[in-house]
Design a protein around this motif. Sequence first.
Motif, mmCIF file in Angstrom:
data_model
loop_
_atom_site.group_PDB
_atom_site.id
_atom_site.type_symbol
_atom_site.label_atom_id
_atom_site.label_comp_id
_atom_site.label_asym_id
_atom_site.label_seq_id
_atom_site.Cartn_x
_atom_site.Cartn_y
_atom_site.Cartn_z
ATOM 1 N N ALA A 229 0.849 -1.089 -0.061
ATOM 2 C CA ALA A 229 -0.075 0.002 -0.079
ATOM 3 C C ALA A 229 0.817 1.280 0.030
ATOM 4 O O ALA A 229 0.599 2.181 -0.552
ATOM 5 N N VAL A 230 1.877 1.159 0.904
ATOM 6 C CA VAL A 230 2.871 2.292 0.683
ATOM 7 C C VAL A 230 3.618 2.377 -0.306
ATOM 8 O O VAL A 230 3.570 3.764 -1.019
ATOM 9 N N VAL A 231 4.133 1.611 -0.992
ATOM 10 C CA VAL A 231 4.696 1.660 -2.359
ATOM 11 C C VAL A 231 3.762 2.152 -3.379
ATOM 12 O O VAL A 231 4.167 2.992 -4.166
ATOM 13 N N SER A 232 2.456 1.626 -3.445
ATOM 14 C CA SER A 232 1.628 2.027 -4.440
ATOM 15 C C SER A 232 1.172 3.584 -4.190
ATOM 16 O O SER A 232 1.026 4.107 -5.111
ATOM 17 N N GLU A 233 1.082 3.972 -3.000
ATOM 18 C CA GLU A 233 0.634 5.450 -2.537
ATOM 19 C C GLU A 233 1.619 6.389 -3.191
ATOM 20 O O GLU A 233 1.513 7.527 -3.637
ATOM 21 N N LEU A 234 3.091 5.972 -3.217
ATOM 22 C CA LEU A 234 4.100 6.777 -3.986
ATOM 23 C C LEU A 234 4.144 6.668 -5.295
ATOM 24 O O LEU A 234 5.267 7.301 -5.943
ATOM 25 N N GLY A 235 3.530 5.835 -5.920
ATOM 26 C CA GLY A 235 3.355 5.646 -7.264
ATOM 27 C C GLY A 235 4.251 4.875 -7.924
ATOM 28 O O GLY A 235 4.825 4.924 -9.126
ATOM 29 N N LEU A 236 5.071 3.822 -7.063
ATOM 30 C CA LEU A 236 5.904 2.958 -7.334
ATOM 31 C C LEU A 236 5.276 1.452 -7.446
ATOM 32 O O LEU A 236 4.250 1.551 -7.170
ATOM 33 N N ARG A 237 6.034 0.697 -7.754
ATOM 34 C CA ARG A 237 5.503 -0.852 -7.906
ATOM 35 C C ARG A 237 6.406 -1.680 -7.361
ATOM 36 O O ARG A 237 7.783 -1.606 -7.441
ATOM 37 N N ILE A 238 6.088 -2.699 -6.722
ATOM 38 C CA ILE A 238 6.861 -3.911 -6.110
ATOM 39 C C ILE A 238 6.763 -4.830 -7.261
ATOM 40 O O ILE A 238 5.855 -5.354 -7.331
ATOM 41 N N ASP A 239 7.957 -5.063 -8.265
ATOM 42 C CA ASP A 239 8.024 -5.962 -9.227
ATOM 43 C C ASP A 239 9.561 -6.165 -9.447
ATOM 44 O O ASP A 239 10.161 -5.522 -9.293
ATOM 45 N N GLY B 293 10.838 -7.178 -12.185
ATOM 46 C CA GLY B 293 11.417 -6.715 -13.469
ATOM 47 C C GLY B 293 12.486 -5.530 -13.289
ATOM 48 O O GLY B 293 12.061 -4.453 -12.581
ATOM 49 N N PRO B 294 13.539 -5.366 -13.954
ATOM 50 C CA PRO B 294 14.475 -4.136 -13.739
ATOM 51 C C PRO B 294 14.040 -3.065 -14.551
ATOM 52 O O PRO B 294 14.577 -2.787 -15.480
ATOM 53 N N ARG B 295 12.728 -2.498 -14.138
ATOM 54 C CA ARG B 295 12.325 -1.233 -14.860
ATOM 55 C C ARG B 295 12.059 0.039 -14.062
ATOM 56 O O ARG B 295 11.991 -0.032 -12.787
ATOM 57 N N GLU B 296 12.188 1.034 -14.650
ATOM 58 C CA GLU B 296 11.928 2.323 -13.955
ATOM 59 C C GLU B 296 10.609 2.447 -13.149
ATOM 60 O O GLU B 296 9.647 1.789 -13.696
ATOM 61 N N GLY B 297 10.642 2.648 -11.810
ATOM 62 C CA GLY B 297 9.512 2.612 -11.015
ATOM 63 C C GLY B 297 9.614 1.516 -10.235
ATOM 64 O O GLY B 297 8.502 1.509 -9.226
ATOM 65 N N ASN B 298 10.029 0.259 -10.506
ATOM 66 C CA ASN B 298 10.100 -1.020 -9.780
ATOM 67 C C ASN B 298 10.913 -1.071 -8.543
ATOM 68 O O ASN B 298 11.941 -0.507 -8.708
ATOM 69 N N VAL B 299 10.445 -1.483 -7.529
ATOM 70 C CA VAL B 299 11.222 -1.609 -6.323
ATOM 71 C C VAL B 299 11.194 -3.139 -6.106
ATOM 72 O O VAL B 299 10.223 -3.749 -5.734
ATOM 73 N N LEU C 95 12.101 9.811 0.085
ATOM 74 C CA LEU C 95 13.434 10.707 0.013
ATOM 75 C C LEU C 95 13.894 10.387 -1.267
ATOM 76 O O LEU C 95 14.386 11.112 -2.087
ATOM 77 N N ILE C 96 14.135 8.956 -1.377
ATOM 78 C CA ILE C 96 14.922 8.412 -2.791
ATOM 79 C C ILE C 96 14.051 8.814 -3.977
ATOM 80 O O ILE C 96 14.715 9.313 -4.971
ATOM 81 N N LEU C 97 12.754 8.756 -3.830
ATOM 82 C CA LEU C 97 11.884 9.203 -5.237
ATOM 83 C C LEU C 97 12.111 10.928 -5.381
ATOM 84 O O LEU C 97 12.212 10.978 -6.655
ATOM 85 N N SER C 98 12.316 11.468 -4.282
ATOM 86 C CA SER C 98 12.375 13.223 -4.486
ATOM 87 C C SER C 98 13.851 13.416 -5.065
ATOM 88 O O SER C 98 13.950 14.280 -5.564
ATOM 89 N N VAL C 99 14.718 12.488 -4.721
ATOM 90 C CA VAL C 99 16.200 12.792 -5.395
ATOM 91 C C VAL C 99 16.507 12.397 -6.666
ATOM 92 O O VAL C 99 16.745 12.928 -7.582
ATOM 93 N N TRP C 100 15.927 10.953 -6.890
ATOM 94 C CA TRP C 100 16.530 10.402 -7.942
ATOM 95 C C TRP C 100 15.306 9.911 -8.982
ATOM 96 O O TRP C 100 15.545 9.209 -9.752
ATOM 97 N N ASP C 101 14.204 10.248 -8.490
ATOM 98 C CA ASP C 101 12.745 10.123 -9.431
ATOM 99 C C ASP C 101 12.750 8.537 -9.599
ATOM 100 O O ASP C 101 12.800 7.752 -8.552
ATOM 101 N N LEU C 102 12.328 7.864 -10.669
ATOM 102 C CA LEU C 102 12.101 6.622 -10.842
ATOM 103 C C LEU C 102 13.204 5.708 -11.412
ATOM 104 O O LEU C 102 13.075 4.331 -11.634
ATOM 105 N N ARG C 103 14.489 6.317 -11.460
ATOM 106 C CA ARG C 103 15.714 5.487 -11.973
ATOM 107 C C ARG C 103 15.715 4.051 -11.210
ATOM 108 O O ARG C 103 15.626 4.093 -10.012
ATOM 109 N N THR C 104 15.909 3.047 -11.720
ATOM 110 C CA THR C 104 16.202 1.695 -11.110
ATOM 111 C C THR C 104 16.901 1.549 -10.444
ATOM 112 O O THR C 104 16.878 0.974 -9.251
ATOM 113 N N ASP C 105 18.407 1.875 -10.514
ATOM 114 C CA ASP C 105 19.293 1.618 -9.594
ATOM 115 C C ASP C 105 19.223 2.396 -7.923
ATOM 116 O O ASP C 105 19.950 1.972 -7.276
#
Length: 293
Positions: free
Chosen positions: A141-151, A153-159, A183-193
Amino acid sequence: MTSSVVEVSTAAVTARGSFIDALCVEELFVDPSYQRPTDMGRARTLAAAWDRRLAGVIEVSDRGEQQHPRYAVIDGAHRVEGARLRDPQSMVVASIHEGLSIAEEAALFDRLNRQRRRPSTWDHWRARKVSGDATVTAIEAVVSELGLRIDPGPREGNVRCTATLEKLAALGGTDLVRETLQLILSVWDLRTDAYDAPIVHGVGLIQHHLRERIDPERLADTLLGVVPLALRTQAAALGDTLTGTAGVRMATTIMVLYNKNRRVLGRPVLVSARSFGGGARNARSRPLPSKTA
């Protein structure tokens, strides 16, 4: 955080009704909500050397007459696919469980896999998600709330670091998970690494253990001044001189850069591996007051 994962014991399954019968593979299907994708190479190998006497007994759930196909495969998906490849009309011997919900099927799948062979972290996570595990549900729920995904796959936005997220949740609850990813999202946006386990763990340890000592603006600016790959390289270099987990080394690396930051002035915060509780999962849980001076 209390887990409410559905537990399905052998006695409970038997009480609800289970029996042995032969089923045609046409009547069987795999539910992808909790089952891993079928490895067709493995299925073809089984088909080529098929011996019904060695196929054993698969585990299935009877979804009822209204479902077509009717029986969800809980354990034995590759054997079913191997039999199907050999002959679409093949019969397999199955232990048929009646009255299970999908969540209970997922819990039984997870239990059987842990007993028979070690499932991947992702297999375990997905099964727990479907079975209603409270920790997994809250983190998702927290991850989705931030617009990220638990997945995985090595793609942008995936945790992908689910084990690390659980460590942070055990350390400081889902609030710590949220603050760390935010904090990570605000600094590096969706980059995978940026969402690699050591970085997520390191940032989370700083947020938890040094909360009263760090300047949030200076921390964010410090992270903005470096790319994730450079952080990982510097943290790896500390491996020869610093004890502790990869997360602790990452936290220490970030704090070294924090203390060198001249763009946002502030007092240095001297740290060691012990500053972060050794990175232990249960170190300084939320009910305990901070002991950091």
